[in-house]
Design a protein around this motif. Structure first.
Motif, mmCIF file in Angstrom:
data_model
loop_
_atom_site.group_PDB
_atom_site.id
_atom_site.type_symbol
_atom_site.label_atom_id
_atom_site.label_comp_id
_atom_site.label_asym_id
_atom_site.label_seq_id
_atom_site.Cartn_x
_atom_site.Cartn_y
_atom_site.Cartn_z
ATOM 1 N N PHE A 124 -1.357 -5.837 -3.961
ATOM 2 C CA PHE A 124 0.087 -6.053 -3.873
ATOM 3 C C PHE A 124 0.797 -5.615 -5.151
ATOM 4 O O PHE A 124 1.852 -4.985 -5.090
ATOM 5 C CB PHE A 124 0.389 -7.532 -3.601
ATOM 6 N N TRP A 125 0.235 -5.944 -6.305
ATOM 7 C CA TRP A 125 0.931 -5.621 -7.552
ATOM 8 C C TRP A 125 0.967 -4.131 -7.813
ATOM 9 O O TRP A 125 1.958 -3.613 -8.355
ATOM 10 C CB TRP A 125 0.306 -6.374 -8.735
ATOM 11 N N SER A 126 -0.058 -3.388 -7.424
ATOM 12 C CA SER A 126 -0.017 -1.923 -7.532
ATOM 13 C C SER A 126 1.094 -1.371 -6.653
ATOM 14 O O SER A 126 1.857 -0.484 -7.056
ATOM 15 C CB SER A 126 -1.360 -1.316 -7.118
ATOM 16 N N PHE A 127 1.179 -1.910 -5.446
ATOM 17 C CA PHE A 127 2.239 -1.513 -4.514
ATOM 18 C C PHE A 127 3.615 -1.869 -5.073
ATOM 19 O O PHE A 127 4.551 -1.063 -5.033
ATOM 20 C CB PHE A 127 2.010 -2.223 -3.176
ATOM 21 N N PHE A 128 3.732 -3.061 -5.622
ATOM 22 C CA PHE A 128 5.018 -3.558 -6.110
ATOM 23 C C PHE A 128 5.565 -2.695 -7.245
ATOM 24 O O PHE A 128 6.718 -2.270 -7.216
ATOM 25 C CB PHE A 128 4.846 -5.007 -6.582
ATOM 26 N N TRP A 129 4.743 -2.431 -8.246
ATOM 27 C CA TRP A 129 5.224 -1.670 -9.402
ATOM 28 C C TRP A 129 5.510 -0.221 -9.051
ATOM 29 O O TRP A 129 6.517 0.345 -9.511
ATOM 30 C CB TRP A 129 4.212 -1.757 -10.549
ATOM 31 N N ALA A 130 4.670 0.396 -8.232
ATOM 32 C CA ALA A 130 4.912 1.786 -7.832
ATOM 33 C C ALA A 130 6.192 1.897 -7.012
ATOM 34 O O ALA A 130 6.976 2.839 -7.171
ATOM 35 C CB ALA A 130 3.719 2.313 -7.028
ATOM 36 N N THR A 131 6.424 0.911 -6.149
ATOM 37 C CA THR A 131 7.642 0.895 -5.338
ATOM 38 C C THR A 131 8.880 0.704 -6.218
ATOM 39 O O THR A 131 9.883 1.406 -6.073
ATOM 40 C CB THR A 131 7.578 -0.232 -4.284
ATOM 41 N N GLY A 132 8.800 -0.238 -7.133
ATOM 42 C CA GLY A 132 9.948 -0.526 -7.990
ATOM 43 C C GLY A 132 10.355 0.651 -8.850
ATOM 44 O O GLY A 132 11.546 0.991 -8.942
ATOM 45 N N ILE A 133 9.363 1.304 -9.461
ATOM 46 C CA ILE A 133 9.646 2.455 -10.319
ATOM 47 C C ILE A 133 10.113 3.649 -9.488
ATOM 48 O O ILE A 133 11.090 4.326 -9.831
ATOM 49 C CB ILE A 133 8.397 2.825 -11.140
#
Length: 232
Positions: free
Chosen positions: A169-178
């Motif tokens: 989830f956190w890999s997905f979250f940061w890539a999505t946010g950036i």
């Protein structure tokens, strides 16, 4: 009752609750249908007036709209982003749009994790999910970031597809946010100037071209980096 059965009951119960609300609560059903129709018409001014009608609650309503749009793919998100900038100004509008998009993306991710591929295929279609599978196969760990930068890649389809992978989830979250930030800022700046109709078309074209150029430059950089890792 073991954990697996309990989780299954929670999933079924949540779906039943949504279905019962939709079919047994007329105001809920009408509200959902009206929002879907409004967004599908691509009328930015209508969306702007709808958001403004909630007064002090307008920012929260806008975030909920963006979340609804994400789940009910393929409704367009850029309409809400334009409207937010028109109502709140580009900076605060961008913050609201980005926040709503992030929450919507997270919900799509967790829906996939909870209900799996059959449910996702019913939401966005088998063809769309097959295309995103190929995208993930090609770009690997950089798929999310590249997809968020390219304006012609479905934001919601990628979010749903990510939940079907082993990506954390956190890999997905940061890539999505950036990845989502550049497009949100560009569309928000355009949206703030939306009243200047004569110049808007040129601004939109220039903004989209700039986004695509940036996306392809970053895409090339990430692919070169990925290929170097594979060779090493």
């Amino acid at each position: 009752m073991d954990k697996k059965k309990r989780n299954l009951l929670v999933k079924i119960g949540f779906l039943l609750l949504i279905l019962l609300m939709y079919f047994l609560v007329p105001s809920f059903k009408d509200g959902i249908n009206n929002i879907a129709i409004m967004l599908s018409k691509l009328d930015i001014e209508e969306v702007k007036n709808y958001i403004k009608s909630f007064g002090a609650l307008a920012p929260f309503v806008s975030i909920l709209l963006m979340m609804f749009q994400s789940i009910a793919a393929p409704l367009p998100a850029f309409i809400i982003t334009f409207a937010n900038a028109w109502v709140f100004g580009w900076a605060f509008g961008a913050f609201i749009s980005w926040t709503g998009a992030m929450l919507g993306a997270c919900m799509c991710y967790f829906i996939s994790k909870m209900y799996g591929r059959p449910v996702v295929e019913k939401i966005i279609g088998k063809k769309a999910i097959d295309m995103t599978d190929k995208f993930f196969d090609k770009y690997g760990e950089y798929a999310i970031l590249i997809a968020r930068l390219l304006p012609f890649i479905s934001f919601d389809a990628i979010s749903y597809a990510a939940g079907l992978t082993t990506m954390t989830f956190w890999s997905f979250f940061w890539a999505t946010g950036i990845g989502q930030l550049p497009a949100t800022i560009v569309y928000s700046i355009l949206g703030q100037n939306i009243g200047k109709v004569a110049k808007l078309g040129l601004w939109v074209v220039c903004g989209v071209i700039a986004l695509i150029a940036l996306a392809f430059a970053i895409r090339k950089y990430l692919l070169d980096k990925k290929n170097k890792k594979e060779v090493a």
